[in-house]
Design a protein around this motif. Sequence first.
Motif, PDB file in Angstrom:
ATOM      1  N   ARG A  58       6.071 -14.726 -10.403  1.00 49.07           N
ATOM      2  CA  ARG A  58       5.700 -13.443  -9.805  1.00 49.07           C
ATOM      3  C   ARG A  58       4.737 -13.703  -8.657  1.00 49.07           C
ATOM      4  O   ARG A  58       3.940 -14.626  -8.709  1.00 49.07           O
ATOM      5  CB  ARG A  58       5.089 -12.503 -10.842  1.00 49.07           C
ATOM      6  N   VAL A  59       4.809 -12.888  -7.629  1.00 53.35           N
ATOM      7  CA  VAL A  59       4.010 -13.093  -6.428  1.00 53.35           C
ATOM      8  C   VAL A  59       3.003 -11.956  -6.272  1.00 53.35           C
ATOM      9  O   VAL A  59       3.313 -10.796  -6.542  1.00 53.35           O
ATOM     10  CB  VAL A  59       4.912 -13.227  -5.175  1.00 53.35           C
ATOM     11  N   VAL A  60       1.795 -12.317  -5.826  1.00 49.52           N
ATOM     12  CA  VAL A  60       0.724 -11.347  -5.593  1.00 49.52           C
ATOM     13  C   VAL A  60       0.303 -11.465  -4.139  1.00 49.52           C
ATOM     14  O   VAL A  60      -0.182 -12.517  -3.705  1.00 49.52           O
ATOM     15  CB  VAL A  60      -0.486 -11.608  -6.514  1.00 49.52           C
ATOM     16  N   SER A  61       0.486 -10.409  -3.374  1.00 49.41           N
ATOM     17  CA  SER A  61       0.099 -10.412  -1.973  1.00 49.41           C
ATOM     18  C   SER A  61       0.081  -8.977  -1.472  1.00 49.41           C
ATOM     19  O   SER A  61       0.123  -8.037  -2.265  1.00 49.41           O
ATOM     20  CB  SER A  61       1.077 -11.273  -1.148  1.00 49.41           C
ATOM     21  N   LYS A  62       0.042  -8.811  -0.140  1.00 54.52           N
ATOM     22  CA  LYS A  62       0.019  -7.476   0.454  1.00 54.52           C
ATOM     23  C   LYS A  62       0.864  -7.469   1.714  1.00 54.52           C
ATOM     24  O   LYS A  62       0.793  -8.398   2.529  1.00 54.52           O
ATOM     25  CB  LYS A  62      -1.414  -7.046   0.778  1.00 54.52           C
ATOM     26  N   ILE A  63       1.663  -6.424   1.874  1.00 49.78           N
ATOM     27  CA  ILE A  63       2.514  -6.272   3.041  1.00 49.78           C
ATOM     28  C   ILE A  63       2.410  -4.845   3.562  1.00 49.78           C
ATOM     29  O   ILE A  63       1.753  -3.995   2.961  1.00 49.78           O
ATOM     30  CB  ILE A  63       3.991  -6.597   2.719  1.00 49.78           C
ATOM     31  N   GLY A  64       3.055  -4.593   4.678  1.00 47.77           N
ATOM     32  CA  GLY A  64       3.125  -3.249   5.219  1.00 47.77           C
ATOM     33  C   GLY A  64       4.442  -2.584   4.850  1.00 47.77           C
ATOM     34  O   GLY A  64       5.399  -3.243   4.431  1.00 47.77           O
ATOM     35  N   ALA A  65       4.484  -1.277   5.008  1.00 46.78           N
ATOM     36  CA  ALA A  65       5.716  -0.524   4.748  1.00 46.78           C
ATOM     37  C   ALA A  65       6.559  -0.526   6.018  1.00 46.78           C
ATOM     38  O   ALA A  65       6.726   0.494   6.689  1.00 46.78           O
ATOM     39  CB  ALA A  65       5.393   0.894   4.305  1.00 46.78           C
ATOM     40  N   ASP A  66       7.109  -1.693   6.362  1.00 49.18           N
ATOM     41  CA  ASP A  66       7.853  -1.845   7.601  1.00 49.18           C
ATOM     42  C   ASP A  66       9.079  -2.715   7.366  1.00 49.18           C
ATOM     43  O   ASP A  66       9.341  -3.170   6.245  1.00 49.18           O
ATOM     44  CB  ASP A  66       6.962  -2.431   8.703  1.00 49.18           C
ATOM     45  N   ALA A  67       9.846  -2.953   8.437  1.00 50.42           N
ATOM     46  CA  ALA A  67      11.079  -3.731   8.300  1.00 50.42           C
ATOM     47  C   ALA A  67      10.808  -5.159   7.842  1.00 50.42           C
ATOM     48  O   ALA A  67      11.563  -5.717   7.037  1.00 50.42           O
ATOM     49  CB  ALA A  67      11.831  -3.732   9.629  1.00 50.42           C
ATOM     50  N   ALA A  68       9.727  -5.761   8.355  1.00 43.91           N
ATOM     51  CA  ALA A  68       9.385  -7.122   7.937  1.00 43.91           C
ATOM     52  C   ALA A  68       9.051  -7.148   6.452  1.00 43.91           C
ATOM     53  O   ALA A  68       9.443  -8.080   5.726  1.00 43.91           O
ATOM     54  CB  ALA A  68       8.217  -7.651   8.760  1.00 43.91           C
ATOM     55  N   GLY A  69       8.327  -6.135   5.980  1.00 40.44           N
ATOM     56  CA  GLY A  69       8.003  -6.060   4.562  1.00 40.44           C
ATOM     57  C   GLY A  69       9.248  -5.935   3.701  1.00 40.44           C
ATOM     58  O   GLY A  69       9.358  -6.566   2.642  1.00 40.44           O
ATOM     59  N   ASP A  70      10.186  -5.110   4.155  1.00 41.30           N
ATOM     60  CA  ASP A  70      11.446  -4.973   3.418  1.00 41.30           C
ATOM     61  C   ASP A  70      12.183  -6.307   3.341  1.00 41.30           C
ATOM     62  O   ASP A  70      12.758  -6.660   2.300  1.00 41.30           O
ATOM     63  CB  ASP A  70      12.341  -3.932   4.097  1.00 41.30           C
TER      64      ASP A  70
END
Length: 255
Positions: A58-70
């Motif tokens: 399982r991975v723990v991190s943070k992304i944005g709600a954007d195309a790269a995040g998807d």
Amino acid sequence: MGSVGMDFLASVASFPKPDDKMRTDELEMQGGGNCGNALTAAARLFSGLPAHVRASVRVVSKIGADAAGDAILKEFAADGIDTSNILVSSEPGAKSPFTYIIVDRETATRTCIHTPGDPYVEEEMTAERVDRILEGASAVYFDGRLAEPALVLARAARARGIKVLVEAERLRPGLDKLLDEADFVVTSKGFPREWTGLDDVEEAMAAILESLPHCSWIVTTLGRRGALLLEGGAGEAGDLHEPLAVGSIVAGPLT
């Protein structure tokens, strides 16, 4: 826990000069980040092992709600990695981390231009989130980034008897505190010298191992030569193993 992102790799005949316009020979988009790379490698390794020694990732991190995040989430899912503990920023316009990489075929070099994402702050690592992340875990890996929330998670893991593995690629803010919680440490070739000021890599590894209160072993990668492993009790240096050739490394439990 650590950095994930998308890498855009543009292969060119030679590095562009200022104000140049040029075409790429090839453009590839793929997941990146030290944590993302490490956990993807682990998931692919585990998938080929017998069921009785296989582990989930399982991975723990943070992304944005954007195309790269998807795209990041899609790549992890393709390798069977649990993404339920990736925090998606609710800030308007928050971006996922990404890196534009210019691959110069003439000089066989690469130039990386990184755009960081929305920071993962300590307050976001709540007690409820810690419980969810560590449920059923046998080991937790940290890539040395996101130091403040990572330290909260590392201390909670140690309190529960969960093994802590820390990667030390280079000097980073807060890495010293994270290393103090480590059972195992993996470093880049240059890190031991940067950390200790000692030129001899073996002496520097021994100094690091002696300085860390919980660390049982330290591995320093040596590029094509493989890696050096130094074992010892917590807070003391022990036996140094000769460079282990790439390709002869096998998976085993963290004990």
